[in-house]
Motif scaffolding. Structure first.
Motif, mmCIF file in Angstrom:
data_model
loop_
_atom_site.group_PDB
_atom_site.id
_atom_site.type_symbol
_atom_site.label_atom_id
_atom_site.label_comp_id
_atom_site.label_asym_id
_atom_site.label_seq_id
_atom_site.Cartn_x
_atom_site.Cartn_y
_atom_site.Cartn_z
ATOM 1 N N THR A 199 -2.178 6.615 17.643
ATOM 2 C CA THR A 199 -1.392 7.127 16.518
ATOM 3 C C THR A 199 -0.104 7.702 17.084
ATOM 4 O O THR A 199 -0.044 8.124 18.252
ATOM 5 C CB THR A 199 -2.161 8.220 15.758
ATOM 6 O OG1 THR A 199 -2.532 9.262 16.671
ATOM 7 C CG2 THR A 199 -3.426 7.657 15.115
ATOM 8 N N GLU A 245 0.970 1.129 8.001
ATOM 9 C CA GLU A 245 1.614 0.900 6.705
ATOM 10 C C GLU A 245 2.899 1.711 6.581
ATOM 11 O O GLU A 245 3.930 1.204 6.115
ATOM 12 C CB GLU A 245 0.628 1.258 5.598
ATOM 13 C CG GLU A 245 -0.593 0.339 5.560
ATOM 14 C CD GLU A 245 -1.701 0.853 4.656
ATOM 15 O OE1 GLU A 245 -2.678 0.123 4.447
ATOM 16 O OE2 GLU A 245 -1.581 1.996 4.158
ATOM 17 N N GLU A 246 2.867 2.984 6.994
ATOM 18 C CA GLU A 246 4.073 3.807 6.948
ATOM 19 C C GLU A 246 5.141 3.256 7.894
ATOM 20 O O GLU A 246 6.336 3.242 7.569
ATOM 21 C CB GLU A 246 3.728 5.250 7.332
ATOM 22 C CG GLU A 246 2.769 5.930 6.370
ATOM 23 C CD GLU A 246 2.496 7.369 6.783
ATOM 24 O OE1 GLU A 246 3.351 7.943 7.486
ATOM 25 O OE2 GLU A 246 1.436 7.900 6.409
ATOM 26 N N GLN A 273 -3.000 2.878 14.197
ATOM 27 C CA GLN A 273 -3.968 3.176 13.126
ATOM 28 C C GLN A 273 -3.453 2.647 11.786
ATOM 29 O O GLN A 273 -2.254 2.637 11.520
ATOM 30 C CB GLN A 273 -4.189 4.694 13.090
ATOM 31 C CG GLN A 273 -5.259 5.137 12.135
ATOM 32 C CD GLN A 273 -4.685 5.672 10.835
ATOM 33 O OE1 GLN A 273 -3.475 5.853 10.706
ATOM 34 N NE2 GLN A 273 -5.546 5.884 9.873
ATOM 35 N N ARG A 274 -4.386 2.185 10.884
ATOM 36 C CA ARG A 274 -4.003 1.395 9.720
ATOM 37 C C ARG A 274 -3.015 2.118 8.812
ATOM 38 O O ARG A 274 -1.985 1.556 8.430
ATOM 39 C CB ARG A 274 -5.253 1.010 8.912
ATOM 40 C CG ARG A 274 -4.944 0.128 7.705
ATOM 41 C CD ARG A 274 -6.221 -0.227 6.964
ATOM 42 N NE ARG A 274 -6.876 0.957 6.449
ATOM 43 C CZ ARG A 274 -6.516 1.585 5.320
ATOM 44 N NH1 ARG A 274 -5.504 1.138 4.591
ATOM 45 N NH2 ARG A 274 -7.161 2.656 4.910
ATOM 46 N N GLU A 275 -3.308 3.371 8.436
ATOM 47 C CA GLU A 275 -2.414 4.070 7.514
ATOM 48 C C GLU A 275 -1.048 4.289 8.146
ATOM 49 O O GLU A 275 -0.011 4.145 7.487
ATOM 50 C CB GLU A 275 -3.031 5.390 7.086
ATOM 51 C CG GLU A 275 -4.233 5.233 6.162
ATOM 52 C CD GLU A 275 -4.672 6.567 5.584
ATOM 53 O OE1 GLU A 275 -4.074 7.589 5.948
ATOM 54 O OE2 GLU A 275 -5.612 6.559 4.766
ATOM 55 N N GLU A 276 -1.031 4.614 9.441
ATOM 56 C CA GLU A 276 0.254 4.775 10.106
ATOM 57 C C GLU A 276 0.982 3.443 10.207
ATOM 58 O O GLU A 276 2.213 3.385 10.141
ATOM 59 C CB GLU A 276 0.062 5.392 11.488
ATOM 60 C CG GLU A 276 -0.252 6.874 11.462
ATOM 61 C CD GLU A 276 0.040 7.549 12.792
ATOM 62 O OE1 GLU A 276 0.586 6.880 13.697
ATOM 63 O OE2 GLU A 276 -0.259 8.757 12.914
ATOM 64 N N ASN A 307 -0.952 -2.931 13.133
ATOM 65 C CA ASN A 307 -2.358 -2.543 13.279
ATOM 66 C C ASN A 307 -3.057 -3.376 14.346
ATOM 67 O O ASN A 307 -3.873 -2.882 15.114
ATOM 68 C CB ASN A 307 -3.062 -2.677 11.932
ATOM 69 C CG ASN A 307 -4.518 -2.248 11.984
ATOM 70 O OD1 ASN A 307 -5.423 -3.042 11.757
ATOM 71 N ND2 ASN A 307 -4.764 -0.984 12.312
ATOM 72 N N ARG A 348 0.343 4.821 -1.876
ATOM 73 C CA ARG A 348 0.816 6.081 -1.325
ATOM 74 C C ARG A 348 2.341 6.137 -1.326
ATOM 75 O O ARG A 348 3.010 5.137 -1.032
ATOM 76 C CB ARG A 348 0.304 6.261 0.112
ATOM 77 C CG ARG A 348 -1.198 6.454 0.195
ATOM 78 C CD ARG A 348 -1.647 6.745 1.623
ATOM 79 N NE ARG A 348 -1.447 5.609 2.510
ATOM 80 C CZ ARG A 348 -0.741 5.648 3.638
ATOM 81 N NH1 ARG A 348 -0.177 6.771 4.020
ATOM 82 N NH2 ARG A 348 -0.623 4.578 4.391
ATOM 83 N N PRO A 376 0.807 -1.234 0.000
ATOM 84 C CA PRO A 376 0.000 0.000 0.000
ATOM 85 C C PRO A 376 0.837 1.279 0.000
ATOM 86 O O PRO A 376 0.331 2.347 -0.288
ATOM 87 C CB PRO A 376 -0.803 -0.112 1.290
ATOM 88 C CG PRO A 376 0.031 -0.961 2.190
ATOM 89 C CD PRO A 376 0.772 -1.911 1.316
ATOM 90 N N VAL A 377 2.108 1.193 0.364
ATOM 91 C CA VAL A 377 2.957 2.382 0.462
ATOM 92 C C VAL A 377 4.331 2.072 -0.113
ATOM 93 O O VAL A 377 4.758 0.911 -0.190
ATOM 94 C CB VAL A 377 3.106 2.854 1.931
ATOM 95 C CG1 VAL A 377 1.808 3.421 2.465
ATOM 96 C CG2 VAL A 377 3.605 1.729 2.825
#
Length: 873
Positions: free
Chosen positions: A194, A285-286, A280-283, A275, A149, A115-116
């Motif tokens: 987060t 991934e990063e 948090q999901r997007e964090e 996760n 992303r 995803p990233v």
């Protein structure tokens, strides 16, 4: 015009990062605008300018020597092949573009599973393809279409364990927690948090109060390894929150927790694990991208001197010393000197601190060590020595009761020469606490006030405050007290009826009893734990009660007032009655007075939301509709009536009975200003009454009520009459009996809201009387006797009768036309069961006549019609 700075940043710097490989696109390599490439002499002049810039840059800046050497070598090869022309550059650019496009498609396919992706990886990939900024932009666009992303800056991960890492790791292993933050879960599987822009738990910044809640919860548990581990963990996290290192502490924990997943080398696996731990999901991934790129899978040109400067600025002296050792001996002389000077200052401060400790001045030593730790925060030995120095105690502590149910403890801050001081408050009974764990721990704070909301009542309580720089090393205690907490009872409620008062309240579990005095006389009232009842009181008198709670010492007490009065009773009935003269412009409301309470009529455009008989408050009563005000006229049989102008439209009128701040909902009637019937006429034929009236336009239904004249309208008979049936029958016929009756006729309207009754029109119909037959019978041969026999075809109450005798042959027509010779008392006359009474006739020489009449001395009029044959002789 050639822009050398832009050319260096967009072409040469990416080429350096790509292993000093020149861009494959010749136009890009020479800084030529592909939209307007120069031709002929202008082209040659541009190339000469660029090559000259290469030579100058390679001479002045060592970092660019290798890329300049590679560019010069490639330039000579193109010159030898006679390919330094605009035509060749453009043609070669098409070839490179095709090759680059195919390569980009393959790269995007390879990255589609994640995803990233990092921006550094894109830059390196673009440089490897010989592209640069344009290629990188194209690659970003392709990834954007795949919803991948691009992370411009990788998450910086901690290189080494933080200062409190070992304590936290040991505690969470004892507790079986994945991360330290999970101590806040309170029974939930995990907490959501987060980190990238600062630690936030469950969407909010983390505060010391959140740790305080957990600490209060564990204080209620028994002392064991888990309680100790939780306490150590909360202390470490609170200290990290205070000094701003909690974010890095949690990030380090998270990095260690996903290490097994990172060994698989799959970004989605690492992100899923992060996760699951609550990130948090997007964090997540990063974070996973940063973990997998840790160690520099993307070549990065390190500026060691700048890194050392950054470490010194962050107070990481020991890490800076280690990094300096990795620098080439011929580089970074200036930064080496800075590191050496900082280390010397820290060592001198540590030595001076040791001398102060030996001299018995520990706080001076703490000040020196705190200064040293600011420069060498990563020196665990220095930080440990500082933590082992207990700060001075708080100079003054104050404790007092607040709001009657808690003790507030405040103190003057410790005169410590360093920051980061925390305080622990301990409660003991009868004596001050000897240590920070000798008693009940009320809480910890870095402020100077705490509230004890669970203080026991009735004891002499002492509150001791201990100061600390770290968990386990406490100052001597400073104590306030003794304080005695005597809370009042709460939730006091008083209810009064006609002759008694009942008061209830809530008392704490440690209350031993309550005393109650009725004021102003000071008469004791027997009370239980949660209330009392005072009987035989005088209605209308206000009584005051002083309630004091015992622990066994008595509280100051609170006062409650109550006035006995009869509880309101429901209004039995409410009716809309016809007015004399059949006035349709006015409204007459009539009701029966309740046994107690004042009657209030309120009107509204909607029905009350309460059911009939419900008890409501005075405030609820006044909030409903509008009160109908007017002169109330008393009526016989405890009835009252109110005459008002007939309002326009439709409204609902409800009768309420109120008293003592309470109200009882009574009956509701619906009234609409619709046209009434006119020309109401009633004709009696024995027990039957025939009605007729004129129907108003638009009305198809009327409601007829009738009741005995001496009866109550609330027990009236009712019948609905439709216009069609009225016309078919030529009116309405009622079987009312022979007695006098009252009749009410009201128009009715029905719609989607229900049924509305208009103003009624009334009439009185006189009674016809029950036919009673009588006769005089003579019997006997020698001594004749006369008897009166009375019969009827229907049951009836027979009134008092009188028999009169008059001389001659003229029959008496009225009682006063003869002499009374017999009186028959009132009694019940049933069909088939005649009443027979002997009549003592007076002796007379001539003829005489007998007559029977109602002895109507009561004035109520006859209820029967006597029919018969007069007797005589």
């Amino acid at each position: 015009m050639f822009d050398s700075e832009r050319y260096r940043e967009e072409v040469l710097d990416p080429a350096r990062k790509n292993g000093n490989t020149p861009p494959a696109d010749l136009l890009l390599r020479y800084g030529i605008d592909p939209g307007r490439p120069p031709r002929g002499d202008a082209f040659d002049a541009h190339l000469t300018t660029v090559v000259k810039y290469w030579r100058q840059l390679g001479t002045q800046r060592i970092a660019y020597r290798k890329i300049v050497e590679a560019l010069n070598a490639a330039h000579r090869q193109l010159a030898e092949s006679d390919l330094l022309s605009a035509e060749h550059f453009l043609k070669d650019r098409e070839r490179v573009a095709q090759a680059t496009g195919a390569a980009l498609e393959e790269i995007v396919k390879d990255l589609a599973g994640d995803p990233v992706v990092s921006a550094a990886a894109l830059t390196a990939t673009a440089a490897r393809l010989g592209g640069g900024a344009a290629t990188e932009a194209k690659l970003r666009a392709l990834l954007g279409r795949r919803r991948i992303r691009v992370i411009d800056e990788l998450w910086p991960l901690p290189e080494s364990p933080p200062a409190r890492g070992s304590t936290v790791l040991r505690s969470i292993r004892t507790l079986g927690l994945p991360l330290s933050l999970h101590v806040l879960a309170d029974g939930r599987p995990a907490v959501d948090f987060t980190l990238r822009a600062g630690l936030r738990v469950d969407g909010r910044p983390l505060t010391a109060d959140r740790f305080g809640v957990v600490r209060e919860r564990i204080e209620r548990g028994k002392q064991d390894d888990r309680k100790t581990a939780t306490d150590n963990l909360l202390t470490a996290m609170t200290a990290a929150l205070r000094d701003g290192t909690l974010d890095q502490l949690v990030l380090w924990e998270l990095t260690e927790a996903v290490r097994p997943a990172a060994g698989l080398g799959k970004l989605r696996v690492v992100a899923r694990e992060a996760n699951r731990l609550g990130l948090q999901r997007e964090e997540a991934e990063e974070f996973a991208l940063a973990v997998l790129n840790r160690g520099g899978v993307v070549p990065v040109q390190r500026d060691v001197a700048a890194e050392v400067e950054e470490l010194l600025g962050a107070g990481s002296l020991r890490a800076a010393e280690r990094l300096v050792l990795a620098m080439p001996a011929d580089q970074g002389a200036e930064v080496r000197d800075r590191v050496r000077a900082a280390a010397g200052r820290v060592d001198e401060l540590a030595s001076r601190a040791q001398r102060e400790i030996a001299a018995g001045r520990p706080e001076h030593a703490a000040e020196l060590l705190a200064t040293a730790v600011r420069e060498a925060a990563d020196d665990t030995d220095l930080a440990g020595r500082l933590r082992m120095l207990a700060p001075p105690p708080a100079p003054a502590v104050r404790a007092g009761t607040a709001a009657g149910d808690r003790v507030t403890i405040s103190w003057t801050p410790s005169p410590a020469r360093t920051g980061g001081i925390a305080y622990q408050v301990v409660r003991t009974r009868q004596r001050p606490a000897g240590s920070a764990t000798d008693g009940d721990v009320i809480g910890r704070t870095d402020g100077n006030e705490l509230a004890d909301t669970r203080a026991p009542a009735g004891d002499d309580l002492h509150y001791t405050v201990f100061a600390s720089r770290s968990d386990g090393v406490w100052s001597p205690g400073a104590t306030a007290g003794p304080v005695s907490l005597l809370p009042e009872v709460t939730g006091v409620s008083a209810v009064a009826d006609e002759s008694s008062v009942r008061v209830t309240w809530s008392a704490r579990p440690d209350v031993t009893g309550c005393t109650v005095l009725r004021e102003p006389d000071g008469i004791p009232v027997k009370a239980g734990r949660n209330g009392f009842s005072d009987e035989d009181l005088e209605p209308g008198v206000e009584y005051r009660y002083l309630i004091r709670a015992g622990y066994p010492a008595l509280s100051a007490g609170i006062t409650v007032t109550a006035t006995p009065q009869a509880a309101p009773k429901e209004v039995p009935d409410l009716a809309v009655e016809p007015l004399p003269g059949q006035d349709p412009g006015r409204l007459r409301l009539a009701w029966t007075l309740p046994a107690s309470g004042e009657v209030t009529l309120r009107s509204s455009t909607h029905r009350p939301r309460w059911s009939r008989g419900a008890e409501i408050t005075g405030a609820e009563l006044t909030s409903y509709g509008k009160e109908l005000v007017g002169r109330t006229d008393p009526v016989a049989n405890r009835r009252a009536a109110l005459v008002l102008p007939m309002p326009a439209g439709r409204l609902f009128v409800t009768a309420f009975s109120s008293g003592g701040g309470r109200a009882i909902v009574g009956p509701t009637v619906s009234v609409t200003n619709i046209a009434p019937v006119t020309d109401l006429r009633a004709r009696r034929a024995g027990p039957v009454v025939r009605l007729s009236w004129t129907w108003p336009d638009g009305v198809a239904l009327v409601r007829v009520h009738w009741w005995p004249e001496d009866g109550s309208p609330e027990r009236a008979e009712q019948v609905d009459c439709w216009l069609r049936a009225y016309r078919d029958d030529g009116g309405l016929q009622l079987t009312t009996g022979v007695g006098p009756v009252r009749i009410s006729v009201a128009t009715v309207s029905r719609d989607g809201e229900g049924e509305t009754v208009g103003s009624p029109v009334g009439a009185r119909v006189a009674g016809s009387g029950v036919p009673v037959n009588y006769r005089f019978v003579q019997a006997g041969t020698f001594r004749r006797k006369t008897r009166l026999e009375l019969t009827s075809d229907q049951p009836c109450p027979l009134p008092n009768l009188v028999v009169v005798q008059s001389p001659g042959r003229v029959v008496p027509l009225r009682p006063e036309q003869g002499t009374p010779v017999a009186r028959i008392p009132a009694q019940r006359l049933e069909p088939g069961r005649p009443v027979s009474v002997e009549v003592p006739v007076q002796a007379t020489r001539g003829p005489y006549r007998l007559g029977c009449f109602v002895d109507d001395h009561s004035g109520h009029g006859p209820d029967v019609v006597l029919k018969g044959v007069p007797g005589g002789g």
